[in-house]
Design a protein around this motif. Structure first.
Motif, PDB file in Angstrom:
ATOM      1  N   UNK A 118       0.800  -1.075   0.115  1.00 30.89           N
ATOM      2  CA  UNK A 118       0.048  -0.143  -0.058  1.00 30.89           C
ATOM      3  C   UNK A 118       0.846   1.417   0.040  1.00 30.89           C
ATOM      4  N   UNK A 119       0.469   2.214  -0.877  1.00 29.65           N
ATOM      5  CA  UNK A 119       1.193   3.370  -0.904  1.00 29.65           C
ATOM      6  C   UNK A 119       0.226   4.708  -0.752  1.00 29.65           C
ATOM      7  N   UNK A 120       0.942   5.489  -0.169  1.00 33.67           N
ATOM      8  CA  UNK A 120      -0.031   6.735   0.026  1.00 33.67           C
ATOM      9  C   UNK A 120      -0.240   7.344  -1.310  1.00 33.67           C
ATOM     10  N   UNK A 121      -1.618   7.835  -1.350  1.00 38.63           N
ATOM     11  CA  UNK A 121      -2.122   8.375  -2.393  1.00 38.63           C
ATOM     12  C   UNK A 121      -1.999   9.850  -2.249  1.00 38.63           C
ATOM     13  N   UNK A 122      -0.694  10.431  -3.037  1.00 40.30           N
ATOM     14  CA  UNK A 122      -0.184  12.125  -2.681  1.00 40.30           C
ATOM     15  C   UNK A 122      -1.560  12.766  -3.107  1.00 40.30           C
ATOM     16  N   UNK A 123      -2.283  12.366  -3.935  1.00 38.63           N
ATOM     17  CA  UNK A 123      -3.202  13.352  -4.390  1.00 38.63           C
ATOM     18  C   UNK A 123      -4.505  13.944  -3.555  1.00 38.63           C
TER      19      UNK A 123
ATOM     20  N   UNK B 251      -3.715  20.754   0.741  1.00 41.59           N
ATOM     21  CA  UNK B 251      -3.121  22.095   0.837  1.00 41.59           C
ATOM     22  C   UNK B 251      -3.893  23.206  -0.081  1.00 41.59           C
ATOM     23  N   UNK B 252      -4.743  22.562  -1.120  1.00 42.97           N
ATOM     24  CA  UNK B 252      -5.437  23.403  -1.972  1.00 42.97           C
ATOM     25  C   UNK B 252      -4.477  24.108  -2.796  1.00 42.97           C
ATOM     26  N   UNK B 253      -3.160  23.942  -3.072  1.00 42.35           N
ATOM     27  CA  UNK B 253      -2.222  24.794  -3.702  1.00 42.35           C
ATOM     28  C   UNK B 253      -2.363  24.076  -5.123  1.00 42.35           C
ATOM     29  N   UNK B 254      -2.300  24.717  -6.226  1.00 42.60           N
ATOM     30  CA  UNK B 254      -2.331  24.324  -7.610  1.00 42.60           C
ATOM     31  C   UNK B 254      -1.209  23.672  -7.909  1.00 42.60           C
ATOM     32  N   UNK B 255       0.109  24.252  -7.484  1.00 48.08           N
ATOM     33  CA  UNK B 255       1.228  23.526  -7.974  1.00 48.08           C
ATOM     34  C   UNK B 255       1.611  22.178  -7.261  1.00 48.08           C
ATOM     35  N   UNK B 256       1.199  22.339  -6.004  1.00 45.08           N
ATOM     36  CA  UNK B 256       1.124  21.150  -5.109  1.00 45.08           C
ATOM     37  C   UNK B 256       0.338  19.929  -5.536  1.00 45.08           C
TER      38      UNK B 256
END
Length: 154
Positions: free
Chosen positions: A113-118, A124-129
């Motif tokens: 199992x891997x974290x879903x970074x999305x 954060x709500x930051x578009x770059x992130x």
């Protein structure tokens, strides 16, 4: 394995559809082979292992409790982490990315199992992130595919 306190095991459908991680189960490799294949896949996409904790050993030592093998691996890609922290300096609370490799059926079935970074970085709500998170999610999906290439997924 007798005398082990099993961790709660969701049915496979639930496990596969957990909202905060990407998971896949494998049956043709040992736990150690699955760890080795996961390590190689991480290396292939440029992520470094920066921490590793064998939770089954930790619980045995600290609590005298036995569970099936359960390894937590923290991974990072220095360039990416630097860029993320330049964008949003508190994002470090969501780093490193974590991976769990666990024996869910006495050595006969191993789950990665891997974290879903999305999902996690999406807080954060930051578009770059958010864009970086989508890229990491796709890279992490490739880890599961690479492990599967040497294995049979259930």
């Amino acid at each position: 394995m007798k005398n082990k306190d099993p961790l709660p095991q969701p049915d496979y459908k639930e496990s596969k559809e957990t909202s905060y991680c990407l998971s896949r189960r494998f049956s043709n490799l040992t736990f150690d082979e699955t760890v080795a294949n996961t390590r190689q896949a991480l290396h292939d996409i440029g992520f470094e292992i920066i921490s590793e904790m064998k939770m089954h050993e930790y619980f045995k030592q600290r609590l005298s409790k036995d569970i099936n093998r359960y390894t937590l691996i923290g991974v990072c890609k220095a360039e990416l982490a630097y860029e993320l922290l330049q964008t949003e300096n508190k994002l470090g609370v969501l780093l490193p990315c974590n991976i769990v490799i666990q024996d869910v059926k006495d050595g006969q079935l191993i789950e990665v199992s891997l974290i879903d970074a999305a999902v996690s970085w999406g807080l954060s709500k930051n578009t770059i992130v958010s864009q970086k998170a989508k890229e990491v999610k796709e890279k992490f999906k490739s880890i599961l595919d690479k492990v599967e290439q040497s294995n049979t997924s259930i």
